[in-house]
Design a protein around this motif. Structure first.
Motif, PDB file in Angstrom:
ATOM      1  N   ARG A  33       0.839  -1.211   0.000  1.00  0.00           N
ATOM      2  CA  ARG A  33       0.000   0.000   0.000  1.00  0.00           C
ATOM      3  C   ARG A  33       0.871   1.257   0.000  1.00  0.00           C
ATOM      4  N   TYR A  43      -5.636  -8.179  -0.373  1.00  0.00           N
ATOM      5  CA  TYR A  43      -6.571  -7.915   0.732  1.00  0.00           C
ATOM      6  C   TYR A  43      -7.461  -9.130   0.974  1.00  0.00           C
ATOM      7  N   HIS A  46      -5.489 -12.014   2.671  1.00  0.00           N
ATOM      8  CA  HIS A  46      -5.229 -11.707   4.081  1.00  0.00           C
ATOM      9  C   HIS A  46      -6.523 -11.854   4.907  1.00  0.00           C
ATOM     10  N   TYR A 125      -4.835   5.656   5.361  1.00  0.00           N
ATOM     11  CA  TYR A 125      -6.120   5.545   6.038  1.00  0.00           C
ATOM     12  C   TYR A 125      -6.505   6.907   6.602  1.00  0.00           C
ATOM     13  N   HIS A 136      -5.791  -2.486  14.983  1.00  0.00           N
ATOM     14  CA  HIS A 136      -5.369  -3.759  14.376  1.00  0.00           C
ATOM     15  C   HIS A 136      -3.844  -3.885  14.464  1.00  0.00           C
TER      16      HIS A 136
HETATM   17  C1  HEM Z   1      -4.891 -13.492  13.183  1.00  0.00           C
HETATM   18  C2  HEM Z   1      -5.413 -12.648  12.328  1.00  0.00           C
HETATM   19  C3  HEM Z   1      -4.716 -11.491  11.694  1.00  0.00           C
HETATM   20  C4  HEM Z   1      -3.399 -11.098  11.739  1.00  0.00           C
HETATM   21  C5  HEM Z   1      -2.229 -11.762  12.472  1.00  0.00           C
HETATM   22  C6  HEM Z   1      -3.294  -9.880  10.954  1.00  0.00           C
HETATM   23  C7  HEM Z   1      -2.120  -9.170  10.733  1.00  0.00           C
HETATM   24  C8  HEM Z   1      -2.033  -7.983  10.059  1.00  0.00           C
HETATM   25  C9  HEM Z   1      -0.829  -7.199   9.892  1.00  0.00           C
HETATM   26  C10 HEM Z   1       0.561  -7.589  10.399  1.00  0.00           C
HETATM   27  C11 HEM Z   1      -1.163  -6.081   9.200  1.00  0.00           C
HETATM   28  C12 HEM Z   1      -0.232  -4.931   8.813  1.00  0.00           C
HETATM   29  C13 HEM Z   1      -0.392  -3.889   9.860  1.00  0.00           C
HETATM   30  C14 HEM Z   1       0.289  -2.613   9.512  1.00  0.00           C
HETATM   31  O1  HEM Z   1       1.502  -2.527   9.762  1.00  0.00           O
HETATM   32  O2  HEM Z   1      -0.395  -1.728   9.010  1.00  0.00           O
HETATM   33  C15 HEM Z   1      -2.565  -6.141   8.900  1.00  0.00           C
HETATM   34  C16 HEM Z   1      -3.272  -5.187   8.214  1.00  0.00           C
HETATM   35  C17 HEM Z   1      -4.575  -5.347   7.793  1.00  0.00           C
HETATM   36  N1  HEM Z   1      -5.417  -6.392   8.092  1.00  0.00           N
HETATM   37 FE1  HEM Z   1      -4.994  -7.951   9.281  1.00  0.00          FE
HETATM   38  N2  HEM Z   1      -4.536  -9.563  10.454  1.00  0.00           N
HETATM   39  C18 HEM Z   1      -5.423 -10.533  10.858  1.00  0.00           C
HETATM   40  C19 HEM Z   1      -6.758 -10.622  10.538  1.00  0.00           C
HETATM   41  C20 HEM Z   1      -7.414  -9.806   9.646  1.00  0.00           C
HETATM   42  C21 HEM Z   1      -8.779  -9.985   9.165  1.00  0.00           C
HETATM   43  C22 HEM Z   1      -9.722 -11.133   9.550  1.00  0.00           C
HETATM   44  C23 HEM Z   1      -9.042  -8.970   8.303  1.00  0.00           C
HETATM   45  C24 HEM Z   1     -10.269  -8.650   7.527  1.00  0.00           C
HETATM   46  C25 HEM Z   1     -11.323  -9.421   7.365  1.00  0.00           C
HETATM   47  C26 HEM Z   1      -7.853  -8.135   8.245  1.00  0.00           C
HETATM   48  C27 HEM Z   1      -7.729  -6.984   7.496  1.00  0.00           C
HETATM   49  C28 HEM Z   1      -6.622  -6.176   7.450  1.00  0.00           C
HETATM   50  C29 HEM Z   1      -6.555  -4.939   6.714  1.00  0.00           C
HETATM   51  C30 HEM Z   1      -7.665  -4.328   5.864  1.00  0.00           C
HETATM   52  C31 HEM Z   1      -5.274  -4.425   6.938  1.00  0.00           C
HETATM   53  C32 HEM Z   1      -4.727  -3.098   6.398  1.00  0.00           C
HETATM   54  C33 HEM Z   1      -3.771  -3.341   5.281  1.00  0.00           C
HETATM   55  C34 HEM Z   1      -3.272  -2.008   4.782  1.00  0.00           C
HETATM   56  O3  HEM Z   1      -3.957  -1.458   3.922  1.00  0.00           O
HETATM   57  O4  HEM Z   1      -2.277  -1.517   5.304  1.00  0.00           O
HETATM   58  N3  HEM Z   1      -6.882  -8.675   9.068  1.00  0.00           N
HETATM   59  N4  HEM Z   1      -3.079  -7.310   9.439  1.00  0.00           N
END
Ligand code: HEM
Ligand code: HEM
Length: 175
Positions: A33, A43, A46, A125, A136
């Motif tokens: 991003r 997306y 993930h 964002y 998150h």
């Molecule tokens: C155990 C579950 C999960 C883990 C370990 C995880 C881990 C992460 C990590 C490491 C990031 C990057 C954070 C950053 O530095 O900005 C992230 C971003 C994100 N996650 Fe998750 N996530 C999980 C579950 C989910 C789920 C279930 C969803 C949606 C249904 C989700 C949606 C997103 C979105 C939309 C971003 C933002 C990405 C961006 O545009 O920067 N995540 N997540």
């Protein structure tokens, strides 16, 4: 019962694998991003992996109440702390994916996915998406710290106390 049920053990280790994959995909997504190269499939993948963690955790808590758990290891302060850590881990495995879903619903990611149009993906964002995104991110760090403490506890039992605790979370049935 001396050990966790087979299905509890399988979900424990499957969750470990899925959390690693979700973490990697999330980090890649964030990096992409910032370089304006994030994709819808990124997306989607993930969200699917993170969403599976949530579903498995809900399933696991049902199995936990049906199958029961092995008796407490002991009553020391450290045993209580370990038990508290397990509860915190369960809470994180539920709240972290939910905050991910909230990011999608409160930012343009949801619209981009629905329209199948990657040009709608956010580069930053802004607005209501800021809070769930920040939460998150923070919860990911908290999860990593708590998991490290949990693993250190398992290592201590395995190599210092040598009390066979790992057996309780293993599919190998000795004797
Ligand atoms: C155990 C579950 C999960 C883990 C370990 C995880 C881990 C992460 C990590 C490491 C990031 C990057 C954070 C950053 O530095 O900005 C992230 C971003 C994100 N996650 Fe998750 N996530 C999980 C579950 C989910 C789920 C279930 C969803 C949606 C249904 C989700 C949606 C997103 C979105 C939309 C971003 C933002 C990405 C961006 O545009 O920067 N995540 N997540
Ligand atoms: C190398 C990594 C890991 C090792 C060696 C490990 C080891 C163990 C062991 C031996 C137990 C049983 C403790 C007992 O009987 O009191 C256990 C329980 C547990 N582990 Fe892990 N674990 C690991 C990774 C993880 C991860 C990544 C999570 C979640 C994100 C997790 C969540 C839990 C939970 C919630 C319990 C409590 C089970 C219950 O009572 O329902 N573990 N772990």
């Amino acid at each position: 019962m001396k050990r966790y049920s087979k299905r509890m053990v399988i979900i424990h280790w499957l969750t470990l694998a899925l959390v690693i994959v979700a973490w990697y995909l999330g980090d890649e997504l964030d990096e992409a991003r910032h370089e304006k190269g994030a994709t819808l499939i990124g997306y989607f993948a993930h969200a699917m992996v993170g969403g599976s963690v949530l579903l498995l955790t809900i399933l696991r808590s049902t199995f936990r109440s049906v199958d029961g758990t092995p008796p407490p290891v002991g009553q020391s302060l450290m045993d209580m702390v370990a038990k508290g850590i397990h509860h915190v881990l369960y809470m994180l495995l539920i709240v972290l994916p939910i905050t991910g879903m909230i990011i999608i619903m409160t930012s343009s990611v949801g619209m981009a996915l629905l329209a199948g149009d990657a040009s709608l993906l956010p580069t930053e964002y802004t607005g209501p998406g800021i809070v769930p995104h920040a939460v998150h991110e923070i919860l990911v760090t908290v999860l990593i710290v708590v998991v490290v403490v949990h693993i250190l506890g398992a290592i201590k039992h395995q190599f210092i106390m040598k009390d066979g605790l790992m057996e309780r979370m293993s599919l190998r049935r000795k004797g």
